[in-house]
Design an enzyme around this catalytic site. Structure first.
Site, short mmCIF file in Angstrom:
data_model
loop_
_atom_site.label_atom_id
_atom_site.label_comp_id
_atom_site.label_asym_id
_atom_site.label_seq_id
_atom_site.Cartn_x
_atom_site.Cartn_y
_atom_site.Cartn_z
N ASP A 1 0.82 -1.22 0.00
CA ASP A 1 0.00 0.00 0.00
C ASP A 1 0.85 1.26 0.00
O ASP A 1 0.31 2.37 -0.08
CB ASP A 1 -0.93 -0.01 1.22
N ASP B 1 -9.71 -7.86 12.11
CA ASP B 1 -9.43 -9.28 12.30
C ASP B 1 -10.48 -9.95 13.19
O ASP B 1 -11.12 -10.94 12.81
CB ASP B 1 -8.02 -9.48 12.88
#
Length: 799
Positions: free
Chosen positions: A216, A360
């Site tokens: 990224d 997560d």
């Protein structure tokens, strides 16, 4: 039970295996435990309907008995006899092995704690003025929160599943394809390359293993590196949804049957997939399997307090015990790294969750809601870098706390379909845990309300308070010590929470009000700390808490001398509580004293056999002391020395493999040698990782090896750390005072004649650096305050 392992077993064998596997060290000669197991098996053998009625009957009797024990009123001496009897039983049970004594300890602890809370609510709330009402009900709310978390914690950790690996039985040609995702944003290539090399080294058919770097940061050096070593390099046009968005974009352009995810600094072992994948074939409904986050570098607590590998770190309780307990209830969490997921299940829930900062845990929650199983395997199969300094550590924990509060708001586990009761409780406790900021601050200041203002937050006699409070506190401490002994030492939880309480309080409350507030921040890893320094900015809350409690002790002494003689017992109780708070807050302050870290890459301690080829062609055998990606420490045979600056070749071994690496000696002291690897090729770097970081045995040998908890020893340890924290505060204060005096001192006569602009220039960078929280020694250069510090250290040593 809903876990995959239990689904494949008959009822009778399941009960037998659970009783045995719960504690491998349990002696078979334990008559009480054997008797209970026998009756349990007989109960399981009965027809379903009679068995169910009998179970309900026993449960009803147990509940009624517990209610009686909790609510029956007792006079002071009777309550003391009851408390002493329970505590003696707990002391005896604590020494017994097996799971049954743990369950009895939990039962005793809950009975004593519930009894305290019942008495607290029914007998101590007759407040007479607004000051008592505010402080009294504030403390009661904090106590109720703590009791809820304590109860849920017992539920989570009473019976860890301790899942064993399931090896693949089919030939490698039938193994599935796996996409390995390594998301990165701002980590250096030195850090990420280690993970990439290790991912390539995973023992899996090469045509079925696809390593992808998800950058990224869109960095050209990363692209070039990936092209040179033959891994896929993936980027996207924006950074929407941070890490979760990065992973979801990668899911769109890959098609492996399974996905393994590693953070940029988490280095997988060669055995990772072979250890993990068998469970997915054992249980077709398994969507995710998580392994521990193990760190080969110390976190700020371990580094600044010098407790690395001697005291369990903050995360060991979660990965060593809580996740294993969650696994029993089919509620193991995805932790963002070191995990494998089934692509079909992941795509069914819409990919990685993007609604919260803790993508997560939210992803695992969605999987469980969709009817999939999650699992945890408590075998370290990767190792990574811990946060280097306290500021980064706090930022990371704040993000976790805010994310869990967001889930509590947008996808509350108590509501909605798809979760069983045990799953709801496990997720609820994980979220409630991060609300400890306000309760912790209340506990750290509660006795001061009486010492400063005379507020009566308990409307009961001091002796009755002692008779109810002490059993509650002691039983909780003793029971948790027995359950958590290998993974969390007594009193350290209070230190961890005190360090973070002030900083997570605001973000958690804001997330409750508006879950959309706040953005994702990446935890920086790597770097060096040139100078030992005290982080004044971060330490402010701890300093305030410490000074308030020290002042409270002074007020307490004054009241003992000048106050009401009838209130002596009450004053002493509040002073004892305040003294405990002094210990905890000073230990928390000690963490703010950052120690030096001169290596950009931490060394991993390991004893591995090596062969060393000297410059003259001779070869000697030795062992490693430690290693990193760029260097290695060696222990030579007796009588052998190597001069600094010599070129050597170091051969490392692994099973039938051996590889040679050129190095230059940069440190030599007798039989101890430090060498730096010299001009390694990409191929040699890859082989070095295979023979060092990719070895699962190194991490397994250090997993859960801390000494077992002893509460009194732990209290002494935390107290000594607190004393050092106060010393560091005084030391840092002397340095600041000397610097302030030097900046205020008039310039010498010769200096007055200089140009004013030139004369003032040196002070400006110093003031700016100090205001920014930079290390004072680094900002000021050779500081005269060193003399003051040395004198202070010597005086402390004499004392």
């Amino acid at each position: 039970m809903s876990q995959p392992q239990a689904q494949s077993q008959s009822r009778s064998s399941k009960a037998s295996q659970a009783a045995t596997a719960a504690d491998p060290a349990a002696p078979t000669s334990n008559r009480l435990q054997t008797w209970i197991q026998t009756w349990g098996l007989r109960l399981e053998a009965r027809p379903r309907r009679p068995r169910r009625w009998l179970q309900l009957g026993l449960l009803l009797v147990a509940v009624l008995l517990a209610l009686l024990l909790v609510s029956v009123p007792l006079e002071f001496y009777t309550q003391c006899i009851f408390a002493i009897g329970c505590f003696v039983a707990a002391l005896i049970l604590r020494k017994q092995s097996g799971r049954f004594p743990v369950l009895v300890l939990i039962t005793l602890s809950l009975i004593v704690s519930m009894r305290y809370m019942y008495w607290r609510i029914t007998s101590t709330l007759a407040f007479e003025d607004w000051l008592d009402i505010i402080f009294g009900y504030g403390l009661l709310a904090a106590e109720i929160y703590s009791l809820i978390v304590l109860t849920l914690g017992y539920l989570q950790t009473a019976w860890p599943l301790r899942r064993k690996p399931q090896m693949l039985t089919m030939p490698p040609s039938e193994w599935p394809t796996v996409d390995v995702f390594i998301p990165s944003y701002n980590e250096s290539l030195d850090i990420v390359s280690l993970t990439i090399f290790a991912a390539q080294a995973i023992d899996w058919p090469q045509e079925k293993l696809r390593v992808h770097v998800l950058d990224d940061g869109r960095r050209e050096d990363f692209r070039e590196f990936c092209n040179n070593i033959g891994v896929n390099y993936l980027v996207r046009s924006d950074n929407k949804h941070a890490k979760a968005g990065n992973l979801n974009e990668a899911l769109k352009v890959t098609d492996g049957e399974f996905v393994a995810i590693f953070d940029a600094d988490h280095v997988p072992t060669r055995s990772f997939l072979q250890i993990c994948m068998g469970w997915f074939y054992k249980d077709p409904k398994l969507a995710m399997l998580q392994t521990p986050h193990f760190f080969f570098s110390p976190d700020p607590f371990e580094k600044n307090l010098n407790t690395f590998r001697s005291v369990p770190n903050e995360g060991e309780l979660f990965y060593g015990l809580v996740q294993d307990g969650n696994d029993l209830w089919n509620a193991a969490f995805f932790c963002g790294s070191c995990a494998v997921m089934r692509r079909t299940a992941l795509m069914e829930i819409g990919g990685i969750a993007v609604e919260t900062l803790t993508e997560d845990a939210h992803t695992a929650l969605k999987m469980n809601r969709a009817g999939y199983n999650t699992a945890y395997l408590a075998i370290p199969q990767a190792a990574g870098l811990a946060t280097e300094n306290l500021a980064r550590h706090i930022r990371q924990r704040v993000r976790w706390a805010r994310g869990m509060a967001q889930i509590f708001r947008v996808d509350n586990p108590l509501r909605g379909k798809g979760l069983k009761l045990g799953q709801r409780f496990c997720y609820l406790n994980a979220m409630l845990h991060f609300f400890y900021g306000l309760p912790r601050l209340i506990f750290l200041t509660a006795p001061l309300t009486y010492l400063f203002f005379g507020a009566h937050i308990f409307h009961a006699s001091a002796l009755m308070i002692t008779a109810y409070v002490l059993p509650h506190v002691l039983h909780a401490s003793l029971t948790n010590s027995r359950i958590q002994g290998r993974f969390r030492h007594s009193f350290w939880n209070e230190v961890y929470e005190t360090v973070l309480a002030w900083y997570i309080l605001g973000p958690v409350l804001l997330a409750l009000v508006n879950p959309k507030l706040g953005g994702f921040n990446v935890t920086d890893k790597g770097g060096i700390i040139l100078d030992k320094h005290f982080d004044w900015k971060l330490a402010r809350p701890y300093i305030v808490l410490l000074l308030l409690n020290l002042l409270g002790m002074v007020f307490g002494v004054w009241q003992l001398v000048m106050g009401d003689p009838n209130a002596m017992t009450t004053i002493l109780i509040n002073m004892a509580w305040t003294l405990y708070n002094v210990i905890i807050s000073s230990a928390a302050m000690a963490v703010a004293s950052e120690t030096r870290q001169v290596r950009s890459e931490p060394r991993v301690a390991a004893e591995l056999p090596v062969r060393i080829k000297l410059a003259d062609g001779n070869e000697v055998s030795g062992t490693t002391l430690d290693f990193s990606q760029k260097g290695i420490g060696l222990r030579l045979p007796k009588g052998v020395t190597i001069a600094r600056g010599q070129h050597i070749n170091v051969t490392l071994f692994r099973n039938q493999q051996e590889k040679e690496f050129p190095a230059v000696v940069v440190f030599s002291r007798g039989e101890m040698v430090g060498a730096q690897f010299h001009e390694l090729t990409l191929r040699q770097n890859s082989e070095l990782v295979r023979l060092t970081f990719s070895r699962a045995d190194i991490w397994a040998n250090n997993w859960g090896k801390s000494r077992r908890d002893t509460p009194l020893k732990a209290l002494r340890e935390v107290s000594l750390i607190g004393v050092n924290g106060i010393k560091e505060l005084i030391r840092a204060t002397l340095i600041q005072l000397r610097l302030w005096r030097d900046t205020r001192r008039p310039p010498a006569a010769a200096a007055v004649k200089q140009d004013p602009v030139v004369e003032a220039a040196p002070a400006a960078p110093l003031a700016a650096a100090t205001a920014a929280g930079a290390p004072v020694a680094a900002a000021a250069g050779a500081v005269p305050a060193d003399v003051v510090v040395q004198a202070f250290d010597k005086s402390m040593e004499k004392q």
